[in-house]
Design a protein around this motif. Structure first.
Motif, PDB file in Angstrom:
ATOM      1  N   TYR A  36      56.803  79.718  23.880  1.00 21.24           N
ATOM      2  CA  TYR A  36      57.726  79.493  22.767  1.00 21.24           C
ATOM      3  C   TYR A  36      59.149  79.550  23.305  1.00 21.24           C
ATOM      4  CZ  TYR A  36      54.164  80.253  19.109  1.00 21.24           C
ATOM      5  OH  TYR A  36      53.072  80.160  18.279  1.00 21.24           O
ATOM      6  N   ASP A  37      60.000  78.645  22.843  1.00 20.81           N
ATOM      7  CA  ASP A  37      61.435  78.738  23.111  1.00 20.81           C
ATOM      8  C   ASP A  37      62.044  79.509  21.952  1.00 20.81           C
ATOM      9  OD1 ASP A  37      63.982  78.449  24.060  1.00 20.81           O
ATOM     10  OD2 ASP A  37      64.229  76.400  23.340  1.00 20.81           O
ATOM     11  N   GLY A  38      62.198  80.828  22.143  1.00 23.63           N
ATOM     12  CA  GLY A  38      62.621  81.668  21.025  1.00 23.63           C
ATOM     13  C   GLY A  38      61.525  81.707  19.987  1.00 23.63           C
ATOM     14  N   GLU A  39      61.838  81.212  18.777  1.00 22.79           N
ATOM     15  CA  GLU A  39      60.865  81.187  17.689  1.00 22.79           C
ATOM     16  C   GLU A  39      60.188  79.828  17.556  1.00 22.79           C
ATOM     17  OE1 GLU A  39      60.076  83.921  16.021  1.00 22.79           O
ATOM     18  OE2 GLU A  39      61.556  85.031  17.206  1.00 22.79           O
ATOM     19  N   GLU A  40      60.574  78.875  18.377  1.00 19.30           N
ATOM     20  CA  GLU A  40      60.069  77.508  18.226  1.00 19.30           C
ATOM     21  C   GLU A  40      58.954  77.196  19.226  1.00 19.30           C
ATOM     22  OE1 GLU A  40      63.377  74.906  18.632  1.00 19.30           O
ATOM     23  OE2 GLU A  40      64.482  75.770  16.932  1.00 19.30           O
TER      24      GLU A  40
END
Length: 346
Positions: free
Chosen positions: A27-31
């Motif tokens: 995940y890129d952060g929350e995405e």
């Protein structure tokens, strides 16, 4: 995700693999990003992710970029995660899948579990900072011998190559084993031919050799197996084959039956016959069909099928009434009779 760079997946000189786990999503952060299901590898210097289907797709991030990590427990319909907080991307970073990111952390989602052990080993590496004491160089090169200049695959690619080499070696060993078996079968056929030759010579010299010598020669042949086994190749198929087979069975089984009290289970017969036939094994169906012809051919043996379905081979001279009478007489004399004594008397 902009801290990741493309990688070959090979470990560099001085770098050691610590732990790996399949089924990890990035995940890129929350995405969510396109790196859905892959193998996550932790080395003494880097964190690497490789796609499980496309092994050419591999990215890595130096552990020196990690600020700290924390665990995120699993929830309903959600996998357990490790949150990795990162320093800003360096200006001289190698090209990677993302040029920029609005997050300063990534998440590692463990869909096939294993996050507890991975988190423990990850924490140890961050604490020990072994990458500072073991600077890495280029991918290891073999500098001597006929393999000079060849890259040594130490990472997951190296493991896959070793597994492939091991599989090839196993295939080679199996092939060699079958070659040895083929040679053994050829040698066994030679022994059968030799036994046929001896059997024929005994027939030719029947008047020139004594009965004791004949018995001795036949015992040698029996130790080698049936001298000339009836086969479909030599006697065709169908009724004629089963008739010839029945005659051979009667010849070889009469003595063993007499030694066993005149009766033997068909299972025991099957094992005894095939042991003597060597490579020319007999099928259960052919054995039953041949045994059914014993009585019609007026041979000294017959097939008997009990009400329970159990099939036995017995001598024509075997008389059940006489056996019952003999057992009754013994019981009357001794007043009791054990099963072992009864079996011994028969």
């Amino acid at each position: 995700m902009d801290r990741f760079s493309w990688s070959s997946g090979l470990l560099e000189l001085g770098e050691t693999l610590v732990v790996q786990q399949r089924g990890v999503r990035l995940y890129d952060g929350e995405e969510k990003v396109k790196f859905d299901s892959g193998v996550l590898l932790l080395s003494t210097h880097r964190l690497l992710w490789r796609d499980q289907k496309n092994h050419e797709c591999c990215i890595a991030i130096p552990l020196s970029q990690v600020v700290f990590i924390e665990e995120q427990a699993a929830g309903i319909g959600k996998s357990a995660k490790i949150v990795v907080h990162l320093h800003p991307a360096s200006s001289n970073k190698e090209p990677g899948p993302f040029q920029s990111s609005k997050y300063s952390y990534i998440k590692l989602s463990f869909k096939e579990h294993g996050q507890i052990e991975f988190y423990r080993r990850f924490s140890e590496e961050i604490t020990q900072r072994r990458w500072e004491n073991m600077p890495t160089g280029q991918t290891f090169q073999v500098a001597k011998g006929p393999q000079a200049g060849r890259t040594r695959a130490i990472g997951i690619v190296g493991i896959e190559r070793k597994l492939e080499e091991k599989r090839k070696e196993t295939d080679k060993n199996i092939s060699e084993a079958f070659e040895d078996l083929s040679k053994l079968m050829e040698k066994a056929k030679e022994m059968v031919e030799l036994s046929k030759s001896i059997a024929n010579k005994i027939k030719e010299k029947q008047g020139d050799i004594t009965e004791d010598e004949t018995i001795r020669f036949k015992s040698y042949l029996l130790s080698m197996g049936i001298a000339n086994p009836v086969t479909r190749e030599t006697h065709g198929s169908g009724t004629h084959y089963h008739m010839q087979l029945a005659k051979q069975l009667a010849g070889m089984l009469q003595t063993p039956l007499e030694e066993r009290g005149g009766i033997m289970s068909l299972t025991e017969v099957y094992c005894l016959v095939n042991r003597a036939r060597g490579l020319e094994l007999l099928s259960p169906e052919d054995l039953v069909n041949a045994c059914k012809m014993l009585e019609s051919l007026k041979l000294p043996l017959r097939l008997r099928i009990f009400d329970s379905g159990v099939m036995v081979l017995e001598l024509q001279s075997h008389n059940e009434e006489e056996m019952v009478a003999s057992a009754l007489e013994t019981v009357c004399e001794l007043h009791f009779l054990q099963c072992s004594d009864c079996a011994g008397d028969t």
